[in-house]
Design an enzyme around this catalytic site. Structure first.
Site, PDB file in Angstrom:
ATOM      1  N   THR A  16       5.267   6.666   0.070  1.00  0.00           N
ATOM      2  CA  THR A  16       5.868   5.607   0.889  1.00  0.00           C
ATOM      3  C   THR A  16       7.264   5.241   0.405  1.00  0.00           C
ATOM      4  OG1 THR A  16       3.680   4.719   1.384  1.00  0.00           O
ATOM      5  CG2 THR A  16       5.547   3.258   1.735  1.00  0.00           C
ATOM      6  N   LYS A 107       6.117   0.341 -12.954  1.00  0.00           N
ATOM      7  CA  LYS A 107       5.807  -0.834 -13.781  1.00  0.00           C
ATOM      8  C   LYS A 107       4.686  -0.551 -14.778  1.00  0.00           C
ATOM      9  CE  LYS A 107       3.053  -2.580  -9.948  1.00  0.00           C
ATOM     10  NZ  LYS A 107       3.572  -1.611  -8.969  1.00  0.00           N
ATOM     11  N   LYS A 207       4.152  -6.788 -14.453  1.00  0.00           N
ATOM     12  CA  LYS A 207       5.490  -7.262 -14.093  1.00  0.00           C
ATOM     13  C   LYS A 207       5.942  -8.392 -15.008  1.00  0.00           C
ATOM     14  CE  LYS A 207       4.812  -5.954  -9.251  1.00  0.00           C
ATOM     15  NZ  LYS A 207       4.463  -6.431  -7.900  1.00  0.00           N
TER      16      LYS A 207
END
Length: 365
Positions: A16, A107, A207
């Site tokens: 994506t 991440k 994060k």
């Protein structure tokens, strides 16, 4: 023949976000000479399955051979959008050791092996940029590393997971149960088939580890972050919160205190007139408090093909400009402190407890 130098890049992963990045590079191709002073081209896209058609990506640039990328001296930027720890970690380390600059949105990898990657980049005078690893399209990594670096930052907090924010928004606004809100999030593509990383707070925890490391100039890894998800939140909890004039949000909080760093992710009650209470659906928002800037808030789309591709594209242009002016590696690892990290048992907070008990004297005792 163009008078402009051509900067060549390789893209690892055409999912994506990878597909979005390729489209965005092609869309901005005519502007690169003005923005960068060079032509920018993705010459190779590495995928697992060469037989699968990738919309918008010509088949001649597709490859499944990492060696053809790492040994190509003309490729100076590697854009890693595969996700996961391995083989991404190996590929990024090899790219840096080969003198290639890296842009990544990974991440999971940065929250666990960030120090190793930063040291490899510094050793080889290369850039490693990762704006898209936190907050989707919201610029937050570069502001922390550059714009706000003159501050002593004491707090970073906010909504950093779009999936859980969408679910809690539907539970609050529509009165849905968790399961119904999750199914709708999956139908719309906001949640994965296996939503564990999102709904258990793991994605947000990674994060927060990255942001805390940068904000406080001291290494924080994912294992240092206390995480709790939203799977136990019920429609009844939402109603009780509303009765108290509050909204339930999954927040990430990082504080730099006199006794150490605290980093945690869990559901919290916040006043319904708080700015974060109005951040709904898949949007993210991050608050930063610094001694000079006071409070700053960053708000925007936290996920999605083009919002995330926007952050990746910004990094690619930044690296390309550095290549043009021979200044790659100018911002190295910023974790020059070694501050203690507090355990959740050492942190004081207010709690809301809802108990089901018999209505008689002495029951709470």
């Amino acid at each position: 023949m163009s008078k402009y130098k051509e900067i060549k890049a390789a893209l690892l992963g055409a999912g994506t976000v990878g597909g979005g990045v390729y489209k965005l590079v092609e869309r901005r191709a005519a502007e690169m000479q003005a923005k960068v002073g060079a032509d920018l081209k993705i010459t190779k896209v590495m995928v697992k399955n060469l037989q699968k058609k990738r919309e918008g990506i010509p088949s001649e640039v597709l490859t499944d051979d990492w060696e053809s990328i790492i040994h190509d001296p003309e490729i100076s930027i590697v854009i890693e959008l595969m996700g996961g720890v391995e083989p991404a970690r190996t590929y990024i380390l090899q790219a840096l050791e080969a003198g290639k600059n890296v842009v990544t949105a990974n991440k999971d990898l940065l929250a666990e092996h960030g120090q190793e990657l930063m040291e490899a980049a510094e050793r080889n005078h290369c850039d490693i940029c990762f704006e898209a690893a936190v907050g989707g399209g919201i610029p937050i990594i570069r502001p922390l590393k550059e714009c706000l670096t003159g501050n002593e930052i004491t707090e970073v907090m906010g909504i950093v997971n779009g999936t859980t924010n969408y679910i809690l928004t539907k539970m609050t606004q529509e009165g849905w149960d968790f399961d119904d809100a999750l199914k709708e999030a999956q139908r719309l593509g906001f949640a994965e088939a296996d939503p564990t990383a999102d709904v258990e707070g793991l994605d947000a925890g990674r994060k927060m580890a990255i942001m805390a490391s940068i904000a406080f100039n001291s290494r924080v890894t994912f294992n240092d972050v206390y995480t709790e998800g939203i799977t136990n939140i019920t429609a009844k909890d939402i109603k009780y919160a509303e009765a108290m004039g509050c909204t339930i949000k999954l927040l990430g909080v990082a504080k730099n205190t006199d006794t150490g760093i605290e980093v945690r992710v869990h559901p919290m009650l916040i006043p319904s007139d708080h700015p974060l209470a109005t951040v709904n659906d898949s949007f993210n928002a991050v608050f930063v408090h610094g001694d000079a800037v006071d409070d700053a808030m960053f708000y925007g789309r936290g996920a999605g093909e083009l919002p995330t591709a926007s952050a990746v594209m910004g990094d690619i242009i930044d690296v390309a400009r550095n290549i043009q002016f021979y200044c790659n590696g100018r911002i190295h690892c910023t974790c020059y402190k070694n501050l203690p990290i507090k355990k959740i048992t050492e942190i004081e907070s207010k709690y809301f407890m809802r108990l089901l008990v018999d209505d008689k004297p002495g029951v709470l005792a």
